[in-house]
Each structure stands twice: as structure tokens, then as C-alpha cells.
Design a protein around this motif. Sequence first.
Motif, PDB file in Angstrom:
ATOM      1  N   GLU A  98       0.823  -1.206   0.000  1.00  6.27           N
ATOM      2  CA  GLU A  98       0.000   0.000   0.000  1.00  6.27           C
ATOM      3  C   GLU A  98       0.862   1.263   0.000  1.00  6.27           C
ATOM      4  O   GLU A  98       0.530   2.261  -0.645  1.00  6.27           O
ATOM      5  CB  GLU A  98      -0.931   0.000   1.217  1.00  6.27           C
ATOM      6  N   LYS A 101       2.074   1.722  -3.483  1.00  9.38           N
ATOM      7  CA  LYS A 101       1.023   2.269  -4.341  1.00  9.38           C
ATOM      8  C   LYS A 101       0.948   3.788  -4.235  1.00  9.38           C
ATOM      9  O   LYS A 101       0.661   4.481  -5.222  1.00  9.38           O
ATOM     10  CB  LYS A 101      -0.317   1.655  -3.962  1.00  9.38           C
ATOM     11  N   TRP A 129      -2.840  -7.420  -6.900  1.00  8.23           N
ATOM     12  CA  TRP A 129      -4.186  -7.205  -7.416  1.00  8.23           C
ATOM     13  C   TRP A 129      -5.059  -6.483  -6.393  1.00  8.23           C
ATOM     14  O   TRP A 129      -5.929  -5.691  -6.758  1.00  8.23           O
ATOM     15  CB  TRP A 129      -4.820  -8.535  -7.802  1.00  8.23           C
ATOM     16  N   ASN A 130      -4.843  -6.760  -5.121  1.00  7.70           N
ATOM     17  CA  ASN A 130      -5.626  -6.125  -4.075  1.00  7.70           C
ATOM     18  C   ASN A 130      -5.389  -4.625  -4.015  1.00  7.70           C
ATOM     19  O   ASN A 130      -6.315  -3.835  -3.791  1.00  7.70           O
ATOM     20  CB  ASN A 130      -5.295  -6.774  -2.728  1.00  7.70           C
ATOM     21  N   ARG A 133      -5.832  -1.855  -8.333  1.00  7.94           N
ATOM     22  CA  ARG A 133      -7.076  -2.319  -8.930  1.00  7.94           C
ATOM     23  C   ARG A 133      -7.355  -1.719 -10.307  1.00  7.94           C
ATOM     24  O   ARG A 133      -8.179  -2.262 -11.067  1.00  7.94           O
ATOM     25  CB  ARG A 133      -8.250  -2.006  -7.996  1.00  7.94           C
ATOM     26  N   ASP A 134      -6.723  -0.617 -10.643  1.00  4.67           N
ATOM     27  CA  ASP A 134      -7.006   0.075 -11.904  1.00  4.67           C
ATOM     28  C   ASP A 134      -5.806   0.074 -12.843  1.00  4.67           C
ATOM     29  O   ASP A 134      -5.612   1.013 -13.622  1.00  4.67           O
ATOM     30  CB  ASP A 134      -7.439   1.517 -11.628  1.00  4.67           C
ATOM     31  N   LYS A 213      -7.151  -9.348 -16.930  1.00  3.10           N
ATOM     32  CA  LYS A 213      -8.174  -8.333 -17.135  1.00  3.10           C
ATOM     33  C   LYS A 213      -7.564  -7.119 -17.800  1.00  3.10           C
ATOM     34  O   LYS A 213      -6.505  -6.656 -17.392  1.00  3.10           O
ATOM     35  CB  LYS A 213      -8.811  -7.945 -15.809  1.00  3.10           C
TER      36      LYS A 213
END
Length: 217
Positions: A98, A101, A129-130, A133-134, A213
Motif C-alpha cells: 500500500e 502504491k 491485485w488487491n 485495482r485500476d 483483465k
Amino acid sequence: MRVWKLAQPGERLSVLCLGAHSDDIEIGAGGTLLAWIAAGVALDVHWCVLSAPGPRAAEARTSAAAFLAGAANAHIEIADFKDGYFPYEGGGLKLWIESLKARVRPDVILTHRHDDAHQDHRELCRLTWNAFRDHLILEYEIPKWDGDMGRPNLYVALPDAVVKRKIELLLAHFGTQRSKDWFDPETFRGLARLRGMECRAPERYAEAFLLRKARLG
């Protein structure tokens, strides 16, 4: 097979590379990074290794620097999580991811495959992935004795010179791994040839990824 490029020569591409151990990024995506640099893409790379105890920390730094020679910008970060225990260090790992990120804004993320047999690899992918997310996330593969090779759906074609350079760098920088029976040129070249055959790469070689994805348009 449809061919598309994340970036053209001269364009900038921000890449976040995540590896549980000191040789993971190089094995799974080293050829892709070398190929992008050789093609003239201006790479901004944030390279993170989460576990590199003892002499493997020095290996991680020198190898990353060698693979990223020619990148527009390169930042190498080494964490100190315990090898083999990532599922049991989930809280600390999540906080670390986190915080990462909050510091990076990549165009593409290279990380482990979600169903990799190694528990550290799976946990890092899950947390990637957690948190991100974008983002466009490509999951790379690591050959090993577990026999866990999957069915990739995205390929990066590699010139023979890039495959040769990848193997040279792997053997030059990872003395702690050379005693392993799978860590040899035949493993790396053989896998690249197989993946090149699967995607009909014009120069016979490729690295393969799982793209779970993405959004077009």
C-alpha cells in the motif's frame, strides 16, 4: 495473431516490477525489459524485490542495474521479508504494498502468476491485485521443479540477441543459484523457444504472461 505495442520507440512507459526473490523478475520478465530498452522505448522502472537475504541482496541490486542499463530512469528497492513465509507476513506485506502504491503510478505492472506453486509468489500476486485495482497487470512465469507451468495468453517476442543477453546476465549475477540443476541456459532458452513457437514469434523466442483483465478503447 493480433500484435500491439504498449509503447513505440521514443515513447515513455512506466513499469513497476515486483519479485518475491532476487532472480524472479529477471527470469520471468527480463527479456521483455531488455527488448523494450533495445527497441528505444524510454522506460521508467521501479524495481522491487521483497526478499533477498544475505548475499542475495547484492545480487539483486547488481543484476537489476545490469538488466536496466539503458532505461530512462530506474529505481531499485529491496525489502527484507522472510523467504518462504510471505503468507504468514500478510499484514506487513500489505502495508508495504500500500505504501508502494502511494509512491508509484505505473502504466504496467509485472508480477508473479496467481497460481504459481511457490507460496511467496502467490501471496505477492494476490496483494498486487488487491492494491493496484485500476492497472494493467501482467503475470510472469518462473520455471521450477514443481511442474506448475500454466497456459499464458499474452506474449512478448524476443530477438535472439535479447535471449542471449538475458541468459548471460542471469548466469553472471546469480552465483548463489548456479548450483541448482534447473538454473542453466537450456532451461531459459528452451522455455523462450516454446513460448516463441506458441505465438509464432518472428525471431522464434518469446516471454509469456497471463493477462487476466484489461480494457480496450
